[in-house]
Structures are given as structure tokens and as C-alpha cells.
Design a protein around this motif. Structure first.
Motif, short mmCIF file in Angstrom:
data_model
loop_
_atom_site.label_atom_id
_atom_site.label_comp_id
_atom_site.label_asym_id
_atom_site.label_seq_id
_atom_site.Cartn_x
_atom_site.Cartn_y
_atom_site.Cartn_z
N VAL A 40 -11.57 9.44 -4.45
CA VAL A 40 -10.73 8.94 -5.53
C VAL A 40 -9.29 9.20 -5.13
N THR A 41 -8.57 8.12 -4.88
CA THR A 41 -7.18 8.27 -4.48
C THR A 41 -6.30 8.22 -5.71
N GLU A 42 -5.40 9.17 -5.80
CA GLU A 42 -4.44 9.18 -6.89
C GLU A 42 -3.39 8.11 -6.62
N PRO A 43 -3.07 7.31 -7.61
CA PRO A 43 -2.05 6.28 -7.36
C PRO A 43 -0.72 6.94 -7.03
N PRO A 44 0.05 6.34 -6.13
CA PRO A 44 1.31 6.96 -5.73
C PRO A 44 2.30 7.01 -6.89
N SER A 74 8.83 0.83 -5.33
CA SER A 74 7.54 1.51 -5.30
C SER A 74 6.63 0.98 -6.40
N ARG A 75 7.17 0.79 -7.58
CA ARG A 75 6.37 0.25 -8.68
C ARG A 75 5.90 -1.17 -8.38
N ASP A 76 6.76 -1.99 -7.79
CA ASP A 76 6.37 -3.35 -7.42
C ASP A 76 5.27 -3.36 -6.37
N ARG A 77 5.40 -2.50 -5.37
CA ARG A 77 4.36 -2.42 -4.33
C ARG A 77 3.02 -1.96 -4.92
N VAL A 80 1.32 -4.85 -6.66
CA VAL A 80 0.78 -5.83 -5.71
C VAL A 80 -0.49 -5.32 -5.06
N GLY A 81 -0.61 -4.00 -4.93
CA GLY A 81 -1.80 -3.42 -4.31
C GLY A 81 -1.52 -2.75 -2.98
N ASP A 82 -0.27 -2.76 -2.54
CA ASP A 82 0.12 -2.11 -1.28
C ASP A 82 0.40 -0.64 -1.56
N LEU A 83 -0.65 0.18 -1.55
CA LEU A 83 -0.51 1.59 -1.90
C LEU A 83 0.28 2.38 -0.87
N GLU A 84 0.14 2.02 0.39
CA GLU A 84 0.88 2.74 1.43
C GLU A 84 2.38 2.46 1.32
N GLY A 85 2.75 1.22 1.07
CA GLY A 85 4.16 0.89 0.87
C GLY A 85 4.71 1.55 -0.39
#
Length: 137
Positions: A40-44, A74-77, A80-85
Motif C-alpha cells: 500500500v503506497t501512501e500518496p505523495p 505536485s497536485r496536478d501530477r 494525472v497518476g504520475d506518482l513519481e513526478g
């Protein structure tokens, strides 16, 4: 002439009879175990509230604006689903917020020290002016 470790033709991947887990091994059923790992990855974090506070209240060298821009990126990324960005931009906003807060705190501390020194210096001069301090000849 066949070495012991090399299987003969026709056996394939079954191995030798009589090994554990093989159909010919007496008393042992063939069981395959699998392990499922759910990560379970915590959202950034985007640190948008901290960036807004730095932008409104403590904005030395426009660092609060820069932190706010990275927080919005960061919120826009994240949307979109780009968690690393999103993690990268959120980390950048975090460090800019820290730097901005430290600069603001240092400025406040220096301002308080300067005000105290000025007040003490003025009181010392007023004592000397009215003859409360040292006697003059």
C-alpha cells in the motif's frame, strides 16, 4: 558417460524420480505455495497548505511563491497518476518551504535582537543626558 548433475533426454524439467515434490516420491503430496504481497503506497504529499502560509505570511526572496508553484505541480501530477513526478515536485516544495521558514525565523530573530539593542542604547543615552550616569567635570 552422463554426469550426475545433467538430466538425460526425455526427462525435461521433471527431475529425477524419487525427489521430494515429484509424483513418484512416497508419502508426500505435491503442494505449490504462493505468496501475495500487497504494497500500500501512501500518496505523495504536496504541502499545499504550508506553501500557502509561506506565500502569504513569510515570502523572503519569493520562495513562498516558488514553493506554491511546486505544490500545485505536485497536485496536478498526482491527479494525472504520475506518482513519481508528484513525489519529486512535493519534495522540492517541502525543501523550499523549510528554507523559506528558516529564513523568515532568522529574520524575525535578528529583528527582535536589533530592537532590543536599540531600546537599551536609547535608555543608556537618556541616563547620560540627564546626569543619571557618570559625573562630568
Amino acid at each position: 558417460m552422463n554426469p550426475e548433475g545433467v538430466p538425460l533426454q526425455g526427462r525435461g524439467y521433471e527431475g529425477y524420480p524419487g525427489q521430494p515434490g515429484q509424483p513418484g516420491y512416497p508419502g508426500q503430496p505435491t503442494v505449490v505455495q504462493s505468496t501475495i504481497v500487497n504494497i500500500v503506497t501512501e500518496p505523495p504529499k504536496d504541502h499545499i497548505i504550508w506553501s500557502l502560509c509561506c506565500f502569504i505570511y513569510s515570502n523572503p526572496f519569493c520562495l513562498g511563491l516558488l514553493a506554491l508553484i511546486y505544490s500545485i505541480k505536485s497536485r496536478d501530477r498526482k491527479m494525472v497518476g504520475d506518482l513519481e513526478g508528484a513525489r519529486h515536485h512535493g519534495g522540492t516544495a517541502f525543501y523550499i518551504n523549510i528554507f523559506s521558514s528558516v529564513l523568515f525565523g532568522t529574520g524575525i530573530l535578528i529583528s527582535i535582537i536589533v530592537i532590543i539593542v536599540i531600546i537599551v542604547k536609547n535608555q543608556e543615552n537618556s541616563y547620560n543626558r540627564y546626569g543619571y550616569g557618570y559625573y562630568r567635570n
